[in-house]
Design an enzyme around this catalytic site. Structure first.
Site, PDB file in Angstrom:
ATOM      1  N   ASP A  70       0.825  -1.214   0.000  1.00  0.00           N
ATOM      2  CA  ASP A  70       0.000   0.000   0.000  1.00  0.00           C
ATOM      3  C   ASP A  70       0.858   1.261   0.000  1.00  0.00           C
ATOM      4  OD1 ASP A  70       1.030  -0.308   2.536  1.00  0.00           O
ATOM      5  OD2 ASP A  70      -0.838   0.168   3.587  1.00  0.00           O
ATOM      6  N   GLU A  71       2.059   1.167  -0.560  1.00  0.00           N
ATOM      7  CA  GLU A  71       2.982   2.299  -0.593  1.00  0.00           C
ATOM      8  C   GLU A  71       3.097   2.864  -2.011  1.00  0.00           C
ATOM      9  OE1 GLU A  71       5.988   1.096   3.076  1.00  0.00           O
ATOM     10  OE2 GLU A  71       6.611   0.718   1.010  1.00  0.00           O
TER      11      GLU A  71
END
Length: 301
Positions: free
Chosen positions: A209-210
Site C-alpha cells: 500500500d505504498e
C-alpha cells in the site's frame, strides 16, 4: 518499369519474406518485390514512381532522409530502423539494410518487417516497468524517473518534491472484505493520485500500500503542500465495494530537494521518515521532512 536484369530476378526475389526496394537518386521507387505488399499493404504498381518519404512516418522522416543522403555518399547502412504508414493506416516498424549502387545510380535496400518484434518488446518493457494491478510505474521505473528528475534539478538549480504515500488501515479493508476489495482500493487510490497531480509528475507504486510521487520542477513549498492537501481531500472520498461504502485516507511524507536530501537514497529516506511521523500522529495528514504534521479532516490512524 524495372530493368530487364531486375525483372529476371523477380521470380526468385518474390519468394523472400523480406522486401527488396530500389529507389532512384531523387527518392522515387523504381522497383519493389512482392514482399512490399505484405509489409506495406500496397501493390508494387501502387508504389512505383512514388516518393519513398511519403510513406515514412512523419516523426521519422528527417532522420530517414539523413540516412538516405549518407547512403548516397557511400555509407552502407545495416539494420537502420524506422516506421512506415501502411495502406490500412497501421504503423509498420521496418529494419533496413541499404547501399548505393554507383554504376546504376540507385539505392538498393532490403526491408524486414519487425512490427511484431517491437510490439513484443514493448509488452515486455511494460511488464518490467509497470505494476500489473494499478498500471503505475513500479519501483524500477520510479528509481529511473527520480534519478532523471534529480539530474535535471541539479542542472537547472531547481527544486523537486518527493512524496511518500502510505494508506491508512489498508490491512483492515483486506481482512474485512477480502483481497478483491483491497485490489479495488489500490486501483482507486492510483486513479486519484494521477488525477491530483500534473502530467509531468510521476506517480509510482513501490509495493503493497505504498506509493510515491515525484513532483518535478516545483517553485515553492507552499504550492506542494496545497496540491497534497487537495490530494488528501480527494482520497477521503469513499468508494463502493459490493454495496459497502469504504472510507479512504493516507499518511503522506514530503521531502524536498535540495533541502532534505541530495540524492535518491537520502531523499527517499527523508520522505519515508516524514510519512511515519504523519502516521504516528494519527494518519490522514501531511508531514514534511522537518515540520510537524499538517492535519486535514478526521483521523483514521
Amino acid at each position: 518499369m524495372p530493368s530487364p536484369s531486375l525483372a529476371s530476378l523477380s521470380d526468385y526475389i518474390d519468394q523472400l519474406l523480406e522486401a527488396i526496394c530500389v529507389v532512384d537518386a531523387h527518392g522515387h521507387f523504381l522497383y519493389l518485390s512482392s514482399g512490399c505488399e505484405r509489409i506495406f499493404g500496397y501493390k508494387s504498381t501502387e508504389m512505383v514512381g512514388r516518393p519513398m518519404i511519403e510513406l515514412v512516418h512523419p516523426e521519422d522522416r528527417e532522420r530517414t532522409l539523413l540516412a538516405a543522403s549518407e547512403i548516397m555518399a557511400g555509407d552502407q547502412k545495416i539494420d537502420f530502423e524506422n516506421r512506415y504508414i501502411r495502406k490500412d493506416g497501421q504503423i509498420a516498424y521496418i529494419q533496413w539494410s541499404a547501399r548505393w549502387s554507383e554504376d546504376q545510380n540507385v539505392r538498393v535496400a532490403v526491408a524486414r518487417d519487425i512490427t511484431k518484434h517491437k510490439q513484443l518488446l514493448e509488452q515486455l518493457q511494460h511488464i518490467a516497468f509497470y505494476d500489473p494491478l494499478t498500471q503505475l510505474p513500479n519501483r524500477a521505473l520510479f528509481d529511473d524517473r527520480l534519478q532523471q528528475s534529480l539530474a535535471r534539478a541539479r542542472r537547472e538549480q531547481g527544486m523537486l518534491a518527493l512524496c511518500f504515500v502510505d494508506l491508512d488501515k489498508f490491512k483492515q479493508v483486506n481482512d474485512l472484505y477480502g483481497h478483491a476489495a483491497g485490489d479495488l482500493y489500490l486501483q482507486t487510490v492510483a486513479e486519484r493520485l494521477l488525477y491530483s497531480v500534473r502530467e509531468t509528475d510521476t506517480v509510482a507504486r513501490l509495493g503493497g500500500d505504498e506509493f510515491v510521487i515525484v513532483m518535478d520542477a516545483v517553485t515553492d513549498r507552499s504550492a506542494v503542500l496545497s496540491a497534497l492537501q487537495n490530494l488528501l481531500t480527494e482520497l477521503q472520498q469513499p468508494f463502493l465495494f459490493e454495496q459497502h461504502s469504504l472510507q479512504l485516507s493516507a499518511s503522506i511524507g514530503i521531502a524536498l530537494f535540495p533541502q532534505h536530501g541530495q540524492d535518491h537514497s537520502s531523499l527517499l529516506a527523508a520522505a519515508d521518515r516524514a510519512m511515519y511521523k504523519a502516521k504516528q500522529a494519527g494518519g490522514n495528514q501531511l508531514c514534511t521532512a522537518t515540520d510537524l504534521p499538517h492535519r486535514v479532516g478526521k483521523n483514521y490512524g
